[in-house]
Enzyme design. Structure first.
Site, PDB file in Angstrom:
ATOM      1  N   LYS A 216      58.746  59.894  24.268  1.00 27.72           N
ATOM      2  CA  LYS A 216      59.587  60.282  23.142  1.00 27.72           C
ATOM      3  C   LYS A 216      59.282  61.721  22.705  1.00 27.72           C
ATOM      4  O   LYS A 216      58.115  62.062  22.495  1.00 27.72           O
ATOM      5  CB  LYS A 216      59.345  59.310  21.980  1.00 27.72           C
ATOM      6  CG  LYS A 216      60.294  59.520  20.844  1.00 27.72           C
ATOM      7  CD  LYS A 216      60.017  58.533  19.716  1.00 27.72           C
ATOM      8  CE  LYS A 216      60.777  58.975  18.475  1.00 27.72           C
ATOM      9  NZ  LYS A 216      60.293  58.332  17.285  1.00 27.72           N
TER      10      LYS A 216
ATOM     11  N   ILE B 170      83.667  61.678  39.166  1.00 26.19           N
ATOM     12  CA  ILE B 170      83.829  60.512  40.053  1.00 26.19           C
ATOM     13  C   ILE B 170      85.247  60.455  40.624  1.00 26.19           C
ATOM     14  O   ILE B 170      85.456  60.266  41.822  1.00 26.19           O
ATOM     15  CB  ILE B 170      83.521  59.206  39.275  1.00 26.19           C
ATOM     16  CG1 ILE B 170      82.145  59.299  38.610  1.00 26.19           C
ATOM     17  CG2 ILE B 170      83.622  57.997  40.184  1.00 26.19           C
ATOM     18  CD1 ILE B 170      81.880  58.225  37.566  1.00 26.19           C
TER      19      ILE B 170
ATOM     20  N   ASN C  50      79.334  58.855  23.894  1.00 24.82           N
ATOM     21  CA  ASN C  50      80.603  59.235  23.280  1.00 24.82           C
ATOM     22  C   ASN C  50      81.233  58.026  22.612  1.00 24.82           C
ATOM     23  O   ASN C  50      80.699  56.927  22.673  1.00 24.82           O
ATOM     24  CB  ASN C  50      81.536  59.886  24.308  1.00 24.82           C
ATOM     25  CG  ASN C  50      81.894  58.943  25.429  1.00 24.82           C
ATOM     26  OD1 ASN C  50      82.553  57.933  25.214  1.00 24.82           O
ATOM     27  ND2 ASN C  50      81.448  59.265  26.645  1.00 24.82           N
TER      28      ASN C  50
ATOM     29  N   LYS D 170      92.907  66.628  40.427  1.00 23.46           N
ATOM     30  CA  LYS D 170      92.066  65.536  40.911  1.00 23.46           C
ATOM     31  C   LYS D 170      92.753  64.714  41.992  1.00 23.46           C
ATOM     32  O   LYS D 170      92.195  63.738  42.483  1.00 23.46           O
ATOM     33  CB  LYS D 170      91.656  64.618  39.740  1.00 23.46           C
ATOM     34  CG  LYS D 170      90.882  65.351  38.647  1.00 23.46           C
ATOM     35  CD  LYS D 170      90.138  64.410  37.713  1.00 23.46           C
ATOM     36  CE  LYS D 170      89.537  65.178  36.542  1.00 23.46           C
ATOM     37  NZ  LYS D 170      88.450  64.485  35.870  1.00 23.46           N
TER      38      LYS D 170
END
Ligand code: C5P
Length: 405
Positions: free
Chosen positions: A291, A309, A212, A343
């Site tokens: 690959k 996490i 990202n 969370k």
């Protein structure tokens, strides 16, 4: 009237050779405005850029430039000067001066004074960006920082050599402010802070991955700000192209699963966890050992969800103070508050992902949310925001009453 921030402080200002030496003249004035008594020592190279007379007029005291100046030795010998100082500030500190300090050279007056003084030492580096980034300079700074030398700056921006990058002397007001802050009790003295930063890469095959756009800058700035606030900092970093901030212990990871193991392993030894990493939500169900070849047809990639996490830590019994980030494209506050609750976080820093903000840029704007409170932090450089965030983290920690649960 509040007392001046450096009232009565005896500052020995060492000036080394570099184009930024001219700014040290203004620094003398600002230090005196802040209440300090200033005596100046110029290195031989500094005296090529600026004159002793300027500094004598500004400090109101004779300026020393050599170990071998007999009249000066008779007035205030170098050992007396070393004892006189409450604080040694070297600005600008050239790459050469840092190297000499790191290796304890005493072949000139400034080097000798630093060795002979028990006063805390602060250095404000100023040099070309390549010299700043050079491994030799980094190693010298690490040595100095490990010995308790404070490193103030440098700033980034345009340089006298015509290049742009890190290595500018901090602005004089900023330098004085940092010296004042460094001398006072610090908000996170004795606190152990764990920070995660950067993206994660989820391998598809040996040459491809899902990543990202996170640059890691926000998390690295937080680690740096936490060190400046007195914390002991561990930084778990995904794949990023950033130098480790001084005084930070860095653990490099690649995938979300590796980051989870590193964070969960380190968390019990920390009082705070600041989760600035952009952890990939999914990874390929299987990474191919070789690959993948074109088949002439479309291909489907099966993805499985990565562990969360932060949420996992939120559920553990002996958890540190938990600070999360929420990057959102819409309904920022509502989504961020949901995450705060879901969370089990103590604080969340929400940021709108948009045109020139958030990912891959130097600037950001944050909305801080915690149970029962909110505070917007206006658009600013990520380093400025990191300092503000660290201050709020310290408040939450102290409000909770102590360093660890
Ligand atoms: O749910 P979302 O990804 O928006 O939550 C963002 C926060 O959760 C960030 O602090 C991020 O570091 C953390 N996170 C995590 N593990 C994941 C995904 C996000 O710790 N798998």
């Amino acid at each position: 009237m509040s007392p001046l921030p450096l009232a009565g402080l005896r500052v020995l200002l060492g000036v080394s050779g570099g184009i930024a030496a001219y700014k040290a003249a203004e620094l003398v004035r600002r230090l005196r405005d802040a209440g300090a008594e200033v005596r100046v020592v110029l290195t031989a190279n500094a005296a090529r850029f600026v004159t002793a007379l300027t500094f004598q007029a500004l400090s109101g005291h004779p300026v020393r430039t050599s170990l071998w100046d007999e009249s000066a030795e008779a007035a205030m010998g170098h050992i007396e000067l070393a004892r006189w100082a409450d604080e040694i500030l070297i600005a600008p500190a050239s790459a050469d001066l840092l190297a000499r300090l790191a290796h304890g050279h005493a072949d000139d007056l400034l080097g000798t004074l630093v060795l002979a003084s028990a006063a805390p030492v602060s250095v404000a580096p100023a040099m070309n960006r390549q010299m700043w980034a050079n491994a030799a300079t980094r190693a010298n700074l690490d040595l100095l920082a490990a010995r308790g030398v404070r490193v103030l700056g440098p700033a980034a921006g345009s340089q006298a050599c015509g290049e742009t990058g890190e290595g500018r002397l901090l602005e004089v007001d900023d330098l004085v402010a940092r010296l004042v802050a460094a001398r006072g009790p610090r908000m996170l003295d004795g606190v152990r802070v764990l920070v995660s930063a950067g993206p994660t890469y989820e391998d598809i095959d040996p040459v491809r991955f899902i990543g990202n756009r996170s640059s890691g800058r926000m998390g690295f700035a937080i680690a740096e700000a936490a060190v400046a606030a007195g914390a002991t900092v561990t930084l778990v970093a995904g794949p990023v192209a950033l130098a480790t901030p001084l005084g930070v212990t860095r653990v490099d990871v690649r995938s979300a699963c590796e980051m989870r193991d590193a964070v969960l392993g380190a968390a019990p030894a920390h009082d705070v966890f600041i989760s600035a990493a952009a952890v990939g939500d999914y990874r390929p169900a299987q990474a191919s050992a070789s690959k993948l070849k074109k088949t002439g047809q479309s291909r489907t990639l099966e993805l499985v969800q990565n562990p969360d996490i932060l949420a996992e830590l939120g559920q553990s019994a002996a958890r540190p103070l938990l600070v999360g980030f929420a990057a959102e494209t819409d309904e920022l506050e509502r989504h961020a508050r949901e995450k705060l609750e879901l969370k089990g976080l103590d604080l969340i820093a929400a940021n709108q992902v948009g045109e020139r903000l958030g990912f891959e840029c130097a600037d950001n704007a944050l909305l801080l949310l915690w149970p029962g409170g909110r505070e917007p932090l206006a658009q600013a450089d990520k380093r400025v925001l990191a300092t503000a965030l660290v201050a709020r983290v310290a408040e939450r920690l102290h409000a909770r009453g102590g360093q660890s649960r």
